[in-house]
Enzyme design. Structure first.
Site, short mmCIF file in Angstrom:
data_model
loop_
_atom_site.label_atom_id
_atom_site.label_comp_id
_atom_site.label_asym_id
_atom_site.label_seq_id
_atom_site.Cartn_x
_atom_site.Cartn_y
_atom_site.Cartn_z
N ASP A 94 27.13 -0.66 9.35
CA ASP A 94 28.04 -0.22 8.57
C ASP A 94 27.69 -1.25 7.66
O ASP A 94 26.36 -2.48 7.89
CB ASP A 94 29.33 -0.65 9.26
N ASP A 268 33.53 8.13 11.69
CA ASP A 268 33.45 6.95 13.02
C ASP A 268 34.90 6.75 13.06
O ASP A 268 35.44 6.49 11.85
CB ASP A 268 32.84 5.84 12.45
#
Length: 379
Positions: A94, A268
């Protein structure tokens, strides 16, 4: 040529859900896929070998946390994140944006980036779209995220509009700063909260930049499930059908199935590992809190329909004892089970798409899990 390529294999006739594959420099994984989260270059208590054995085709690591500890330059020196953590399959990182906005109470958002405090020691830090890309280039992940602003829920339309416009400008800056496009695929992140017009604007801006994949951010942040589903129904058709779609931070069983039905390929969430650490387990008949006294003399497995390592070898009574005594092995067992449960659920979802019966599968799963009951316990 892009580092990432999406291959559509089949579309479910009942729902329109997609079965596919995503090809990366470190191999191919099936979609829809749930990605276990390895925040600090490890999925807590799990070895890479165990994750592979249970079907994790890709894992996620966190740019913000790895930037602070041990630092991206050390990981670059080690040969990149794959070598550092001994994982030879795909990795997604991320951008660090979510952590900047969720962990740091002291922050100042400017056009150039965000000034904030280190949540560990209070030091002043600065993260920009360019810096987030530089860190991820050093980490060497297969899939990277653009740096975005993560507004709170709820937020006014006026605030969200400014935030979406800034996120679009930041996405363009990050794309220009990306030094390894042939090795790493960079995704743009669609924002806009619950406002459909702003989601449409965000998607239009990002699609015009031609990213190799698109993430949907700003959901699962406190909004009701029906709001999330409405936003997804509106947003996914605005994204290119020949590229992957990733719903960030979603990991409850019902939301995974509903997300797939609405055209999402990747998910996720820390949920399965986080709840495992306090003894909460996902089972085929609903949520099970292993600490409860009623399991003291219960010598059955956590889930009698599960064939994972935990359920084949250990009883509820034993695992309850370990969790109550704060033994690490107990956390390993519940973590293994929860991850296996979600990865196996996604395997069942893929099979249902192949058989054109995902709507039927959803109905059967929700009935067995207890989501249809008025007193349904979710996560």
């Amino acid at each position: 040529m892009s580092a990432i390529r999406y291959e559509l294999i089949k579309t479910d006739k009942q729902t329109g859900a997609r079965l596919g594959k995503i090809h990366t420099p470190h191999g191919t994984f099936d979609t829809p896929m749930f990605m276990p989260v390895g925040t600090l270059a490890t999925v807590k208590t799990m070895s890479p070998e165990e994750l592979k054995a249970m079907g994790a085709g890709i894992i996620l690591s966190n740019t913000y946390h790895l930037w602070l500890r041990p630092g991206e330059e050390l990981i670059r020196e080690a040969g990149g994140l794959h070598k550092f953590m001994n994982w030879d399959q795909p990795i997604l990182t991320d951008s660090g944006g979510f952590q900047v906005f969720s962990l740091s109470k002291m922050r100042d958002i400017k056009e150039e980036g965000v000034h904030f405090r280190n949540h560990l020691n209070g030091d002043k830090l600065f993260l920009s779209p360019e810096k987030a890309i530089q860190i991820q280039n050093a980490l060497g992940s297969d899939i990277m995220m653009s740096f975005d602003e993560c507004p709170p829920y709820p937020a006014s339309h006026e605030y969200m509009k400014k935030s979406v416009e800034r996120t679009s400008r930041w996405a363009e800056r990050g794309l220009k700063a990306h030094e390894r496009p042939e090795d790493q695929g960079l995704f743009g992140i669609v924002q806009g909260g619950a406002y459909e017009d702003l989601r449409a604007q965000s998607a239009k801006d990002l699609v015009s930049l031609d990213f190799p994949g698109y993430s949907i951010g700003g959901l699962s942040v406190g909004e009701p499930k029906d709001v999330m589903n409405r936003v997804l129904e509106h947003t996914t058709p605005l994204l290119p059908a020949n590229k992957p779609r990733y719903l960030m931070g979603v990991g409850s069983p019902d939301s995974l199935i509903d997300g797939v039905i609405r055209g999402v390929d990747m998910f996720d969430c820390v949920l399965p590992t986080r709840i495992a650490r306090n003894g909460t387990c996902m089972t085929s008949s609903g949520r099970l809190v292993i600490k409860n006294a009623k399991f003291t003399h219960d010598f059955r497995p956590i889930d009698e329909n599960c064939d994972c390592y935990t359920c084949k070898n250990y009883s509820r009574a034993y695992i309850r004892h370990l969790i109550r005594c704060e033994e690490t092995f107990g956390i390993r067992l519940t973590t293994y089970h929860n991850l296996h449960f979600l990865l196996n659920l996604m395997k069942q979802v893929r099979s249902a798409i192949m058989e054109d019966r995902l709507a039927d599968f959803r109905e059967e799963f929700f009935e067995q899990y207890g989501f249809n009951r008025p007193d349904a316990k979710n996560f």
